[in-house]
Design an enzyme around this catalytic site. Structure first.
Site, mmCIF file in Angstrom:
data_model
loop_
_atom_site.group_PDB
_atom_site.id
_atom_site.type_symbol
_atom_site.label_atom_id
_atom_site.label_comp_id
_atom_site.label_asym_id
_atom_site.label_seq_id
_atom_site.Cartn_x
_atom_site.Cartn_y
_atom_site.Cartn_z
ATOM 1 N N ASP A 95 12.510 -4.289 -0.965
ATOM 2 C CA ASP A 95 11.805 -5.319 -0.171
ATOM 3 C C ASP A 95 12.668 -6.024 0.884
ATOM 4 O O ASP A 95 12.543 -7.244 1.072
ATOM 5 C CB ASP A 95 11.190 -6.377 -1.106
ATOM 6 C CG ASP A 95 10.167 -5.783 -2.062
ATOM 7 O OD1 ASP A 95 9.910 -4.571 -2.003
ATOM 8 O OD2 ASP A 95 9.621 -6.546 -2.887
ATOM 9 N N LYS B 255 4.420 -1.347 -2.603
ATOM 10 C CA LYS B 255 4.071 -1.905 -3.913
ATOM 11 C C LYS B 255 3.277 -3.194 -3.760
ATOM 12 O O LYS B 255 3.662 -4.071 -2.990
ATOM 13 C CB LYS B 255 5.351 -2.141 -4.726
ATOM 14 C CG LYS B 255 6.341 -3.116 -4.128
ATOM 15 C CD LYS B 255 7.655 -2.993 -4.864
ATOM 16 C CE LYS B 255 8.540 -4.210 -4.913
ATOM 17 N NZ LYS B 255 8.053 -5.524 -4.792
ATOM 18 N N CYS C 87 11.606 -9.743 -7.383
ATOM 19 C CA CYS C 87 11.298 -8.307 -7.321
ATOM 20 C C CYS C 87 12.427 -7.431 -7.852
ATOM 21 O O CYS C 87 12.167 -6.365 -8.429
ATOM 22 C CB CYS C 87 10.909 -7.922 -5.905
ATOM 23 S SG CYS C 87 9.325 -8.650 -5.437
HETATM 24 N N1 TIU Z 1 10.366 -9.193 -3.010
HETATM 25 C C1 TIU Z 1 10.233 -10.343 -3.669
HETATM 26 O O1 TIU Z 1 11.113 -10.775 -4.399
HETATM 27 N N2 TIU Z 1 9.055 -11.041 -3.448
HETATM 28 C C2 TIU Z 1 8.950 -12.396 -3.581
HETATM 29 O O2 TIU Z 1 7.862 -12.947 -3.431
HETATM 30 N N3 TIU Z 1 10.086 -13.080 -3.867
HETATM 31 C C3 TIU Z 1 10.256 -14.416 -3.957
HETATM 32 O O3 TIU Z 1 11.343 -14.851 -4.340
HETATM 33 N N4 TIU Z 1 9.278 -15.227 -3.604
#
Ligand code: TIU
Length: 229
Positions: free
Chosen positions: A24, A129, A162
């Site tokens: 991500d 995802k 994530c």
């Molecule tokens: N990729 C991921 O960690 N998505 C989130 O929403 N992370 C947060 O820390 N908000």
């Protein structure tokens, strides 16, 4: 094989069965004009992961390791967005709404894309995802099994969300994970610190933790010993 100097003990890297997984690293989480920043987060805490991740990515590519990228996001019609996720936070502008870089966390929008510094090369699988974990409602497990991957070198954001969810999912499926401490980041330094400690605690309850330099050294070492570059 090569040993990575890791916590809680050295990790036996088998580069033929290992993949670099980058979670991500999307513009909406990392860029100053993105969704994360609009929520009041300090994106510099995440951006410090870019340079070491880039170094690791280049080393992995040179060594011929499988590289897999993930993106958190949803279909433009939001049919895969749980109403509970949409409602969470009571945000004035949440997932699917217009944001600073297009519709927030919607596939195909600018903010959903991966930052240019770590952009996927042709042939590197991208896993889209809808959840925090990269295994939930995706074909990641099939991709890994089809390539004979058993070990995951994990980078990305955020450490406690994530990255943690994905590592826990992977661990339960029998994959061995090495989380690269300076290639993962959080908007909350204390969560990052404790998140890393939680991975390696209790004899490596979820996996291993190692700095980028140690992982790069091991990949480069096995490459030099020949046979798989
Ligand atoms: N990729 C991921 O960690 N998505 C989130 O929403 N992370 C947060 O820390 N908000």
């Amino acid at each position: 094989m090569a040993l990575i100097d890791a916590q809680p003990y050295p990790f036996d890297l088998d580069p033929v069965r290992a993949a670099l997984m980058i979670i991500d690293m999307q513009r909406d989480f990392l860029e100053p004009g993105g969704f994360g920043a609009a929520l009041g987060n300090d994106v510099s805490l995440l951006r410090r992961t870019i340079a070491p991740s880039r170094q690791l990515l280049e080393e992995a590519r040179a060594a011929g390791l499988t590289v897999i990228h993930t993106r958190e996001g949803h279909r433009p019609d939001l049919a895969d967005l749980p109403p509970t996720k949409k409602a969470r936070g009571r945000l004035p502008a949440g997932i699917g709404d217009p944001g600073p870089m297009g519709r927030i966390l919607v596939r195909g929008e600018d903010g959903h894309d991966i930052i240019p510094e770590l952009y996927p090369a042709p042939g590197e699988p991208i896993v889209d995802k809808p959840g925090k974990g990269a295994f939930h409602a995706t074909d990641l497990d099939a991709i890994l099994k089809n390539r004979g991957i058993a070990q995951l070198i994990v980078c990305g954001v955020t450490t406690e969300v994530c990255v943690h969810t994905t590592v826990r999912e992977a661990n339960d499926r029998g994959y061995e994970c090495v989380v690269v401490s300076d290639c993962v980041g959080s908007y909350f330094p204390e969560f990052h610190e404790i998140g890393l400690r939680m991975i390696a605690a209790q004899g490596g309850i979820f996996g291993w933790v190692a700095p980028c330099d140690a992982v790069v050294a091991a990949i480069s070492e096995t490459g030099r010993s020949g046979g798989w570059r």
